[in-house]
Design an enzyme around this catalytic site. Structure first.
Site, mmCIF file in Angstrom:
data_model
loop_
_atom_site.group_PDB
_atom_site.id
_atom_site.type_symbol
_atom_site.label_atom_id
_atom_site.label_comp_id
_atom_site.label_asym_id
_atom_site.label_seq_id
_atom_site.Cartn_x
_atom_site.Cartn_y
_atom_site.Cartn_z
ATOM 1 N N ASP A 200 74.565 47.882 13.189
ATOM 2 C CA ASP A 200 75.135 48.900 12.312
ATOM 3 C C ASP A 200 75.857 49.980 13.110
ATOM 4 O O ASP A 200 75.336 50.467 14.110
ATOM 5 C CB ASP A 200 73.985 49.543 11.515
ATOM 6 N N GLU A 270 79.290 46.241 14.076
ATOM 7 C CA GLU A 270 80.150 46.851 13.055
ATOM 8 C C GLU A 270 81.033 47.908 13.722
ATOM 9 O O GLU A 270 80.541 48.863 14.312
ATOM 10 C CB GLU A 270 79.306 47.522 11.970
#
Ligand code: BGC
Length: 542
Positions: A200, A270
């Protein structure tokens, strides 16, 4: 044994709160996912990525982790997760979980201890800083969710850094104890058998230790107009001291070395809020850091031929030996058909548009992430202010309505209460238009988006050029996105008509159309092909 299964792989993203509720509390859960794994494997995808299901106060719906090793009771138990892995592997599906390493929840025990005073064992585990002489925050850094990125802690008489909510304090990755602790959490899930991690917000992992002010953007970049919360002053800064710091790359190398101790595991980072393609290249091209980066280009650009050709050209020029993964929808962005319809030429037939976009997504060079419901052609849901859950939306409403509109529950069956998602009122409402697109109904309709998606995925499997082949853009009519994919055995010309009008394309040389992909054939006349509105055409040299 290391395979390269992830090259050209299709990853299906599951947002667990909204996938399937097995225990009648209105929120999806892990057993619900298990119940729907046959559906997922029949899509023909290679892997699932499950958004966070760890123990969390859910201020950011799981992206605020309170305990990395425990499944939150709302989603089930650790034993449910073990069953999920077995059930997925039985069906040949890889399981990728979401590792949120940059920040924890403020409820995490590490932060609870760190915030107490300046002397505790975890005092330096987060990013603490003194106020300026006038009491204001240490520098100009902003949180994407609104306001300063610094929050005052009266007990320490210091500020702490948070790039997202103030309940998501950033870890201090310049401290080796933090590295060791988080790598321990990673190891825990590797031992549990996960196939990989979606990392993330990986560019926020580390910060500039000198805490220098970010410079302003001048002028403010126009691409931000498509971003969530585009009028957010966060986008007025160049994020040079808050994103993609040199230390992050070193840490990714250490993380790769760790996962290389296991067989065939995968890392996808990401990458947003930076030059996404060049950062993807940097993080993937040496083979010593990540396998792939998940970029947001297709979630932030207008769907015009010029803009898509530009990003493809940039990718081919910059990515080189690296690898990237494309997505058009996810749990953070407006669903793609709604976004695409901002372009007037793409209005008029949403079903055909959804099919076209899926075919394009699966034809670009790279991996592809398909977000639950995208295979149904779902549009963004309108969620009333009183039903909003996402703090990002509540902060910026009505200019930006947040991320609830892409997070509404999956419609499984139009004939069942709450679309078969749950027997109880779901945490977010299911719009009526989504019920009409429910899975069960689409499975029976040969012209549905879902049926086309499945045939396209299985057809694509037979054409290695579309999975791992090189890509070369082709000059075409202004409404046609055109490129060739070139594999060892096959060269495929791919044409996509990004308009609601028939489009003519003259053909460079002689080509034989491929069929079996689920789209209507195009008319060929002498040396030109006529693509129907939203049509696609795949052909090989005759
Ligand atoms: C996730 C978001 C989340 C943020 C903070 C992301 O990029 O996809 O849903 O709010 O990171 O963790």
């Amino acid at each position: 044994m290391k395979s390269e299964w992830w090259r050209g792989a299709i990853i299906y993203q599951i947002y667990p709160r909204s996938f399937c509720d097995s225990n009648a509390d209105g929120t999806g859960d892990l057993v619900g996912i298990i119940q729907k794994l046959d559906y997922v494997s029949q899509l023909g995808v290679d892997a699932i990525w499950i958004s966070p299901f760890f123990k969390s106060p859910m201020r950011d719906f799981g992206y605020d982790v309170g305990d990395y090793r425990m499944v939150d009771p709302i989603f089930g138990t650790n034993s449910d997760f073990n069953s999920l892995i077995l059930a997925a592997h039985d069906r040949g599906l890889k399981v990728i979980i979401d590792m949120v390493m940059g920040h924890t929840s403020d409820q995490h025990l590490w932060f609870q201890e760190s915030r107490q005073n300046l002397m505790n064992a975890k005092a330096d585990w987060y990013v603490w800083a003194e106020p300026k002489a006038d009491g204001t925050p240490p520098n100009n850094w902003l949180s994407i969710f609104g306001g300063s990125a610094w929050q005052w802690e009266a007990r320490r008489k210091q500020y702490y850094l948070h790039h997202y909510l103030r309940s998501q304090p950033n870890l201090n990755w310049h401290n080796q104890e933090v590295v060791d602790a988080m790598f321990g959490e990673v190891r825990f899930w590797l031992d549990a058998g996960v196939d990989g991690f979606r990392l993330d917000a990986i560019t926020t992992l580390t910060h500039d230790p000198e805490l220098r002010d970010n410079p302003p953007w001048n002028p403010n970049p126009s691409y931000t107009k498509l971003l969530p919360g585009a009028d957010n002053p966060f986008y007025w800064q160049q994020l040079v001291y808050t994103r993609d710091q040199a230390r992050t790359l070193e840490l990714l190398r250490e993380l790769r070395a760790l996962i290389n101790q296991y067989d065939d595991r995968y890392l996808i980072g990401e990458v947003a809020d930076v030059e996404m393609i060049s950062v993807s290249a940097k993080y993937t091209r040496t083979g010593e850091h990540l396998h792939s980066c998940y970029n947001f280009e297709l979630m932030q650009r207008p769907f015009t031929v010029a803009s898509l050709s530009e990003v493809i050209a940039k990718t081919e020029a910059v990515l080189l030996g690296g690898w990237t993964t494309w997505a058009m929808s996810n749990h953070d962005n407006q669903r793609v058909v709604t976004r695409a319809e901002r372009i007037s030429e793409l209005r008029g037939n949403r079903r055909a548009l959804a099919k076209l976009l899926l075919a394009a997504l699966l034809s670009f060079r790279g991996g592809a992430c398909v977000y639950q419901g995208e295979e149904l052609g779902l549009a963004e849901a309108e969620v009333a202010f009183e039903d909003l859950q996402d703090p990002f939306g509540i902060e910026f409403w009505p200019e930006f309505k947040g991320r609830d509109g892409c997070r509404t529950p999956m419609p499984w069956s139009s004939g069942l209460p709450y679309g078969g998602f749950s027997v109880a009122k779901p945490w977010l409402p299911i719009p009526l238009e989504h019920l009409a697109l429910a899975v069960e109904d689409q499975e029976k309709d040969p012209s549905s988006v879902l049926v086309m998606f499945k045939s396209f995925v299985s057809w694509r499997r037979q054409h290695a050029a579309l999975i791992t082949g090189d890509l070369a853009l082709v000059q075409a009519n202004e409404s046609i996105l055109a490129f060739e994919r070139r594999g060892e055995e096959e060269r495929i010309l791919c044409l996509f008509n990004l308009s609601n009008q028939e489009a003519r394309q003259s053909l460079p040389g002689s080509w034989r159309p491929l069929d079996g992909h689920g789209f209507a054939p195009a008319r060929i006349d002498q040396d030109a092909v006529f693509l129907p509105p939203f049509g696609v055409w795949f052909a090989v040299p005759a």
